[in-house]
Design an enzyme around this catalytic site. Sequence first.
Site, PDB file in Angstrom:
ATOM      1  N   SER A 135       5.748   6.843   4.989  1.00 24.85           N
ATOM      2  CA  SER A 135       6.417   7.902   4.240  1.00 24.85           C
ATOM      3  C   SER A 135       6.365   9.155   5.104  1.00 24.85           C
ATOM      4  O   SER A 135       5.277   9.629   5.435  1.00 24.85           O
ATOM      5  CB  SER A 135       5.675   8.118   2.916  1.00 24.85           C
ATOM      6  N   LYS A 161      10.430   5.610   5.152  1.00 20.11           N
ATOM      7  CA  LYS A 161      10.854   6.378   3.975  1.00 20.11           C
ATOM      8  C   LYS A 161      10.824   7.834   4.372  1.00 20.11           C
ATOM      9  O   LYS A 161       9.868   8.291   4.998  1.00 20.11           O
ATOM     10  CB  LYS A 161       9.888   6.087   2.820  1.00 20.11           C
ATOM     11  N   LYS A 163      11.210  11.818   2.855  1.00 15.14           N
ATOM     12  CA  LYS A 163      11.247  12.640   1.650  1.00 15.14           C
ATOM     13  C   LYS A 163      12.519  13.480   1.691  1.00 15.14           C
ATOM     14  O   LYS A 163      12.895  13.994   2.752  1.00 15.14           O
ATOM     15  CB  LYS A 163      10.024  13.560   1.615  1.00 15.14           C
ATOM     16  N   ASP A 188      12.864   9.332  -0.810  1.00 13.93           N
ATOM     17  CA  ASP A 188      12.080   9.638  -2.018  1.00 13.93           C
ATOM     18  C   ASP A 188      12.298  11.110  -2.354  1.00 13.93           C
ATOM     19  O   ASP A 188      11.967  11.993  -1.551  1.00 13.93           O
ATOM     20  CB  ASP A 188      10.593   9.356  -1.757  1.00 13.93           C
ATOM     21  N   GLU A 213      14.166   6.664  -4.305  1.00 15.84           N
ATOM     22  CA  GLU A 213      12.993   6.713  -5.181  1.00 15.84           C
ATOM     23  C   GLU A 213      12.996   7.997  -6.005  1.00 15.84           C
ATOM     24  O   GLU A 213      13.173   9.089  -5.454  1.00 15.84           O
ATOM     25  CB  GLU A 213      11.731   6.629  -4.299  1.00 15.84           C
ATOM     26  N   ASP A 238       9.065   5.843  -9.595  1.00 13.38           N
ATOM     27  CA  ASP A 238       7.653   6.101  -9.263  1.00 13.38           C
ATOM     28  C   ASP A 238       7.072   6.897 -10.439  1.00 13.38           C
ATOM     29  O   ASP A 238       6.529   6.316 -11.392  1.00 13.38           O
ATOM     30  CB  ASP A 238       7.596   6.856  -7.919  1.00 13.38           C
ATOM     31  N   LYS A 262       1.493   2.409  -8.251  1.00 13.24           N
ATOM     32  CA  LYS A 262       0.309   3.135  -7.777  1.00 13.24           C
ATOM     33  C   LYS A 262      -0.722   2.951  -8.876  1.00 13.24           C
ATOM     34  O   LYS A 262      -0.493   3.421 -10.000  1.00 13.24           O
ATOM     35  CB  LYS A 262       0.605   4.633  -7.633  1.00 13.24           C
ATOM     36  N   GLY A 290       1.689   5.162  -2.151  1.00 19.69           N
ATOM     37  CA  GLY A 290       0.513   5.792  -1.555  1.00 19.69           C
ATOM     38  C   GLY A 290       0.400   7.223  -2.030  1.00 19.69           C
ATOM     39  O   GLY A 290       1.385   7.813  -2.486  1.00 19.69           O
TER      40      GLY A 290
HETATM   41  O1  OSB Z   1       5.888  10.105  -4.201  1.00 21.30           O
HETATM   42  O2  OSB Z   1       5.116   8.523  -3.088  1.00 21.30           O
HETATM   43  C1  OSB Z   1       5.055   9.702  -3.434  1.00 21.30           C
HETATM   44  C2  OSB Z   1       2.281  11.490  -1.504  1.00 21.30           C
HETATM   45  C3  OSB Z   1       1.790  12.325  -2.462  1.00 21.30           C
HETATM   46  C4  OSB Z   1       2.382  12.341  -3.709  1.00 21.30           C
HETATM   47  C5  OSB Z   1       3.464  11.498  -3.982  1.00 21.30           C
HETATM   48  C6  OSB Z   1       3.941  10.629  -3.017  1.00 21.30           C
HETATM   49  C7  OSB Z   1       3.366  10.657  -1.757  1.00 21.30           C
HETATM   50  C8  OSB Z   1       3.846   9.840  -0.640  1.00 21.30           C
HETATM   51  C9  OSB Z   1       2.852   9.573   0.448  1.00 21.30           C
HETATM   52  O3  OSB Z   1       4.986   9.471  -0.494  1.00 21.30           O
HETATM   53  C10 OSB Z   1       2.634   8.147   0.726  1.00 21.30           C
HETATM   54  C11 OSB Z   1       1.462   7.981   1.663  1.00 21.30           C
HETATM   55  O4  OSB Z   1       0.303   7.901   1.205  1.00 21.30           O
HETATM   56  O5  OSB Z   1       1.708   7.947   2.868  1.00 21.30           O
HETATM   57 MG    MG Z   2       7.261   8.588  -4.686  1.00 24.17          MG
END
Ligand code: OSB
Ligand code: MG
Length: 367
Positions: A135, A161, A163, A188, A213, A238, A262, A290
């Site tokens: 991510s 992925k 953001k 995401d 996402e 999510d 999660k 994650g």
């Molecule tokens: O939306 O998946 C998410 C990190 C913090 C809060 C929300 C998210 C995330 C990530 C990080 O996308 C995923 C990772 O641990 O690398």
């Molecule tokens: Mg997410």
Amino acid sequence: MVIDRLELRLVKLPLVHFFETSFGRIHEKHFIVVRAFGGGIAGYGECVAEQDPYYSSETNDTCWHIIRDFIAPRVIGVPFEHPRDVFPALKAVRGHNMAKAAVEMAAWDLAARQQGLPLSRLLGGTRDRIASGVSIGIQDSLDQLAAKVERELAAGYQRIKIKIKPGWDVAAVERVRQSFGSIPLMVDANAAYTMQDADRLAGLDAYDLMMIEQPLDYDDIADHACLQRRLKTPICLDESIKTMAAAREAISAQACRIINIKPGRVGGFAESIRLHDLCASHNIPVWHGGMLESGIGRAANIHLSTLPNFSLPGDIAASKRYFVPDLIEPGIDVASDGTIAVPRGPGLGVDIREDRVAAATLRSETL
Ligand code: OSB
Ligand code: MG
């Protein structure tokens, strides 16, 4: 299994690189490490709550309060035949899934260690390696984004992925497609859009993304169902899937075609397994999300990802992307084929460096 006492520690670790989502940028992670002691052994649970109530309504402080005042009295000294019985024992407490999960996951680790089994076996997992994706947060420039993607592809990760948020979406995706072609790519939004952005989001259909996402609000299902009807790209939920009931509703409304699991978000491993099984029975693939975990929570995520319907690469990457040093030694590594080996020792199966946990601890309490 009986938990004799619980220990809470609030720890602070600097991130190797800042991480930015649609709700903000963080440079360090504050999180609670739970130890559940029973029969002279300790099980570990990492709480995924953050300092701010931006990803979810929970924070480290709400988790501390709820664990100390409401969860601890319902688990300490209570005989549990199986750790799957812990979540139902907390039924009187509404919500607060991250607080529940931190304790419940420590109970699973404790039970696995007591039985000398890897956690993956106790959870019902079937594989010995898991598929890993990364991510990548919002960057300061498209060049920086491209440099990051290049580095992660070279490391072998099986999907990328990125953001997105309004103002950092179509151009970012376009740049990644231009530079790297048809790589497995997804985005995401962390709930940054509304239905007024539906046309803009439909514009992403041109880029053959694996999924989008959580484009819409953190607790929405109905609008996601409307949006999914307008998009070719699968929606993955999510934030919106905090309970089994929400998952059933989302599936029957066709609000998504994929779900991210999660354990912290849904209240622990037992609920994650139920969600995993529900999705399997509706042909909804799942993958493991994650929350920038340390090696403790990362190992837990790896064990859960060994269940069969985790059929897409998860957000579980090498520890060195997050914390150096980590709370475990050695850290978790990704092989050049983009897979991670499942630890084989009892419980989490990783060596937790108690000296490093102690050095990072801001506050602790034994219950
Ligand atoms: O939306 O998946 C998410 C990190 C913090 C809060 C929300 C998210 C995330 C990530 C990080 O996308 C995923 C990772 O641990 O690398
Ligand atoms: Mg997410």
